[in-house]
Scaffold this active site. Structure first.
Site, PDB file in Angstrom:
ATOM      1  N   TYR A 173      42.953  35.886  38.836  1.00 15.20           N
ATOM      2  CA  TYR A 173      44.289  35.277  38.757  1.00 15.20           C
ATOM      3  C   TYR A 173      45.310  36.307  39.220  1.00 15.20           C
ATOM      4  O   TYR A 173      45.238  37.488  38.854  1.00 15.20           O
ATOM      5  CB  TYR A 173      44.629  34.854  37.326  1.00 15.20           C
ATOM      6  CG  TYR A 173      46.037  34.321  37.179  1.00 15.20           C
ATOM      7  CD1 TYR A 173      46.311  32.968  37.359  1.00 15.20           C
ATOM      8  CD2 TYR A 173      47.104  35.176  36.890  1.00 15.20           C
ATOM      9  CE1 TYR A 173      47.599  32.481  37.245  1.00 15.20           C
ATOM     10  CE2 TYR A 173      48.389  34.691  36.774  1.00 15.20           C
ATOM     11  CZ  TYR A 173      48.638  33.345  36.956  1.00 15.20           C
ATOM     12  OH  TYR A 173      49.917  32.874  36.846  1.00 15.20           O
ATOM     13  N   GLU A 201      52.129  32.129  42.873  1.00 14.43           N
ATOM     14  CA  GLU A 201      50.954  32.108  42.000  1.00 14.43           C
ATOM     15  C   GLU A 201      49.718  31.782  42.819  1.00 14.43           C
ATOM     16  O   GLU A 201      49.696  30.783  43.546  1.00 14.43           O
ATOM     17  CB  GLU A 201      51.118  31.075  40.889  1.00 14.43           C
ATOM     18  CG  GLU A 201      49.931  31.052  39.920  1.00 14.43           C
ATOM     19  CD  GLU A 201      50.077  29.998  38.839  1.00 14.43           C
ATOM     20  OE1 GLU A 201      50.035  30.352  37.653  1.00 14.43           O
ATOM     21  OE2 GLU A 201      50.231  28.807  39.195  1.00 14.43           O
TER      22      GLU A 201
END
Length: 386
Positions: free
Chosen positions: A109, A197
């Site tokens: 992530y 993101e």
């Protein structure tokens, strides 16, 4: 301003970030024709909506051939996709994206955003990427690392190493990851982004670091510098009342309460919503009319508030500085006569020409409840709708 995944990946690719090859389309036939150009054994079909959680909601499918892709695309296009970010009403899928499949060894992530408290850019990284990052944050927070970096032309090598340390990569792959961080930082800064993101960021079997998904949000106040980004705006993904508000230069955000609010100034608007909650009710919206309000602007604001079927009363709270209270009051009266407001309306005026403004309201012959101060206004609107 939000954009779609396929748009975000195109921008990232421009800055040197590795992404899978893919195509997007608005129709199934166009999708299949374009997909023929992809060199892949499997096709990854993705619904394009401005919301996360698409995978869990059935918005991401892996298909073995073009025939399967066509069947899945027909099922997905036009479908209402409900995720944890769309709310129960969901979002209609109006565009599709297909990309080449990837041989995944590990998922990570990565995100970066403006940290306003420190005036720095915060990079968030984890070796637990994928659909369940929210669960990682909740149950295993030590697996998530935040690195705050100074605003500068380039991000330093040492900051890059701090960001990717949790990935535990070997030296060759580590260099790829450092290059990727530098590219994302450059893109973030040059485009006036609020957030980037990548979830997941993946390591493939052939030892490549690739952005498998991407979400980007831009600072709306800086869009005048980026006409090419404005062109990416998809009005189908935005609240129609908020679109209408922007046409009249109104800052409007729909909420879930029953008391509509019209205020001048964001701080005063927040205070108004707080005191409504203090008296046991919920605001139906945030609405800042700004420093000047013509009859047309006030009318547009009231129409926006009344377009919400949950609104049972309206509270107007104005502090006259640049905006004169008598001008605002006349605008309210004219707009109220034009719109025929059927719910209780409480108005609190303070500041420049507030006495004249109150006289205009009192002599208008309308069912407008005048309030002496904010506390009085909140009490009166709550009592009026009970």
């Amino acid at each position: 301003m939000n954009i779609h995944e396929h748009q975000a990946k195109k921008i990232l690719k421009k800055y040197g970030v590795a992404v899978p090859e893919g195509i997007f389309a608005l129709t199934v036939d166009d999708l299949i024709e374009k997909a023929k150009s992809l060199k892949t054994k499997k096709y990854v079909l993705k619904a394009q909506i401005h919301a996360g959680g698409r995978g869990k909601a059935g918005g991401v499918k892996i298909l073995d051939n073009l025939e399967e892709l066509k069947i899945a695309a027909k099922e997905l296009l036009g479908k209402i996709l409900v995720t944890h970010q769309t709310g129960p009403e969901g979002r209609e899928v109006k565009r599709l994206y297909v990309e080449e499949s990837s041989n995944i060894v590990k998922e990570f992530y990565l995100s970066c955003l403006i940290d306003r408290s420190s005036s720095k850019i915060a990079f968030i990284s984890s070796d637990q990427g994928g659909m369940d990052i929210e669960e990682v944050a909740k149950n295993d927070p030590q697996k998530i690392v935040t690195t705050k970096v100074e605003m500068s032309d380039e991000i330093s090598e040492s900051d890059c190493k701090k960001i990717i340390k949790i990935f535990n990569l070997n030296d060759d792959i580590k260099n790829q990851a450092i290059t990727l961080i530098k590219s994302i930082y450059k893109m973030f800064k040059n485009t006036d982004a609020n957030m980037v993101e990548v979830n997941p960021l993946i390591l493939t079997k052939d030892e490549k670091i690739i952005c498998l998904d991407a979400k980007v949000n831009f600072d709306s106040n800086a869009l005048f510098r980026h006409p090419e980004i404005i062109e990416l705006r998809d009005l189908n993904e935005e609240d129609q009342t908020e679109i209408e508000a922007s046409k009249h230069d109104l800052a409007y955000i729909k909420l879930d309460g029953s008391i509509g609010c019209m205020v001048n100034g964001a701080g005063l608007a927040m205070a108004t919503m707080d005191i409504i909650k203090l008296y046991g009710k919920e605001p139906a919206n945030f609405l800042d009319v700004g420093g000047g309000a013509s009859k047309e602007k006030v009318s547009a604001a009231l129409k926006l508030i009344l377009s919400d079927k949950n609104v049972r009363g309206i509270l107007i709270n104005i502090f006259g500085g640049i905006m004169r209270c008598d001008v605002l009051a006349q605008g309210v009266v004219d707009a109220a006569k034009e719109i025929n407001i059927s719910v209780p309306l409480v108005v609190r005026l303070a500041g420049t020409n507030n006495k004249q403004g109150k006289e205009i309201l009192d002599n208008a012959g309308l069912k407008i409840i005048s309030a002496e101060n904010l506390d009085d206004a909140a009490k009166k609107i709550v009592e009026a709708i009970e």
